[in-house]
Design an enzyme around this catalytic site. Structure first.
Site, PDB file in Angstrom:
ATOM      1  N   LYS A 117       5.441   7.099  -4.680  1.00  0.00           N
ATOM      2  CA  LYS A 117       5.547   6.556  -3.323  1.00  0.00           C
ATOM      3  C   LYS A 117       6.565   7.340  -2.501  1.00  0.00           C
ATOM      4  O   LYS A 117       6.392   7.525  -1.301  1.00  0.00           O
ATOM      5  CB  LYS A 117       5.914   5.072  -3.376  1.00  0.00           C
ATOM      6  CG  LYS A 117       4.742   4.192  -3.822  1.00  0.00           C
ATOM      7  CD  LYS A 117       5.127   2.729  -3.838  1.00  0.00           C
ATOM      8  CE  LYS A 117       3.974   1.869  -4.315  1.00  0.00           C
ATOM      9  NZ  LYS A 117       4.333   0.465  -4.530  1.00  0.00           N
ATOM     10  N   LYS A 197      -9.604   6.558  -7.953  1.00  0.00           N
ATOM     11  CA  LYS A 197      -9.667   5.107  -8.027  1.00  0.00           C
ATOM     12  C   LYS A 197      -9.994   4.550  -6.635  1.00  0.00           C
ATOM     13  O   LYS A 197      -9.547   5.103  -5.625  1.00  0.00           O
ATOM     14  CB  LYS A 197      -8.279   4.622  -8.477  1.00  0.00           C
ATOM     15  CG  LYS A 197      -8.184   3.144  -8.708  1.00  0.00           C
ATOM     16  CD  LYS A 197      -6.801   2.803  -9.226  1.00  0.00           C
ATOM     17  CE  LYS A 197      -6.609   1.300  -9.148  1.00  0.00           C
ATOM     18  NZ  LYS A 197      -5.302   0.861  -9.565  1.00  0.00           N
ATOM     19  N   LYS A 200      -8.035   1.612  -0.542  1.00  0.00           N
ATOM     20  CA  LYS A 200      -8.204   1.551   0.917  1.00  0.00           C
ATOM     21  C   LYS A 200      -7.625   2.807   1.588  1.00  0.00           C
ATOM     22  O   LYS A 200      -8.210   3.364   2.505  1.00  0.00           O
ATOM     23  CB  LYS A 200      -7.489   0.299   1.438  1.00  0.00           C
ATOM     24  CG  LYS A 200      -7.861  -0.070   2.848  1.00  0.00           C
ATOM     25  CD  LYS A 200      -7.196  -1.359   3.257  1.00  0.00           C
ATOM     26  CE  LYS A 200      -7.370  -1.579   4.740  1.00  0.00           C
ATOM     27  NZ  LYS A 200      -6.511  -2.657   5.236  1.00  0.00           N
TER      28      LYS A 200
END
Ligand code: SF4
Length: 337
Positions: A117, A197, A200
């Site tokens: 992240k 995977k 969104k």
């Protein structure tokens, strides 16, 4: 609800991403629904986790309500499970602070999700992102959950939670059970690109709220067996992501028909995708109908979440009363006395 034999406790959380997609539904939520009858389930919309990444405050309440509506429409039963919002139960963050004091800086720095992240959002590497796994541990432990349905990507965080338990119990006395992972047998759900995977942020999903036309437009262009270039080429369903979706949405007979037709090149990919569409439509129509029924009663979702928070808080406050006692902190007035 009372049982002759106490059921094990499960905790699982989901971020209020706005809307569920097929990957969430197949990979997690269907499993949550199935677990409801055998476990005492706490299902939480983790809005405090969501604020560690960029977000729009004016949209947060809607995102939370939409997620609750989607979960209930998918089959989460608020009478059977405790469905609530993380920020409505302040004991989560209170316990997180306590647990942070038995978690080392080095351990948190080794978390691969933090590194990933941080790389994706180099302008927003905040302390909340760094201590995210500690809040996750608190989410689980405040209910003394013994089982946590997780994906493979959460394995490291759960291992850390178990280490935190061992350290806390050694230092302050036996307080928390070591939570165990409950891995779903569902394989990883790949996106429509057949590469990554379903996510969104990658734009490779089908949302549960999309209408049939939008679903078909996405399905029509979805990746298939890369070796099947022409209609006359035989394909291998086991190398095709469309076929892996068939396993969830169509009958065994239909899947056998696809296998035969694909490997002999007697069906085309469009025909195969139309069969899949029929299966997806049936599931999504059922979910959409339940959702519309919920939304026809404007305050229903808020009431469900408020009731869930009350029930969750009762358990969380009792845990915190014990934690405070173990730490030698002053006894505080509250629901647990
Ligand atoms: Fe995939 Fe179906 Fe095309 Fe075979 S026929 S490659 S299973 S989409």
């Amino acid at each position: 609800m009372s049982d002759a034999t106490p059921r094990e406790t499960i905790f699982s959380g989901i971020q209020p991403s706005g809307e569920l997609h097929l990957g969430n539904y197949l990979g997690a939520i269907r499993n949550w629904v199935a677990l409801q009858s055998s476990y005492r389930c706490f299902y939480c919309i983790v809005d405090y986790h969501a604020i560690t990444q960029a977000f729009e405050p004016s949209e947060m309440a809607r995102r939370v309500r939409d997620m609750a509506g989607d979960l209930i429409a998918c089959g989460i039963d608020p009478a059977q499970s405790t469905l609530f919002v993380q920020s409505a139960v302040p004991e989560h963050t209170e316990l997180a602070w306590v647990l942070a004091s038995v978690t080392s800086y080095g351990e948190l720095g080794r978390m691969t999700q933090f590194k990933d992240k941080s790389e994706k959002s180099p302008d927003n590497i905040n302390a909340g992102l760094f201590t995210y796994p500690v809040l996750q541990a608190a989410d689980i432990l405040v209910y003394k959950a013994t089982k946590v349905p997780v994906g493979e990507d959460q394995r490291q965080h759960l291992e850390l939670a178990r280490e935190i338990v061992r350290r806390f119990n050694t230092r302050f006395g036996d307080t928390f059970p070591e939570p165990e992972a409950l891995y779903s047998s569902t394989p990883k759900i790949l996106g429509l690109d057949g590469q990554a995977k379903m996510s969104k942020s990658l734009g490779n999903t089908i949302s549960l709220r999309e209408d049939d036309e939008a679903v078909w437009n996405k399905l029509r262009t979805a990746a298939t067996d890369p070796a099947r270039v022409r209609r006359t080429d035989a394909g291998d369903p086991d190398k095709c992501n469309v076929f892996s979706l068939h396993r969830f949405f169509t009958t065994e007979e239909r899947q056998a028909e696809v296998r035969k037709g694909c490997t002999s090149a007697s069906i085309g990919c469009i025909e195969c995708k139309k069969w899949l569409l029929e299966g997806i439509k049936a599931d999504l129509e059922r979910i959409r109908a339940r959702r519309a029924e919920l939304l026809s009663k404007p305050d229903a979702i808020d009431e469900i979440l408020a009731d869930g928070a009350r029930r969750a808080r009762k358990v969380a406050a009792a845990t915190m009363a014990v934690v405070r006692e173990r730490l030698g902190l002053p006894r505080m007035p509250g629901p647990a006395g």
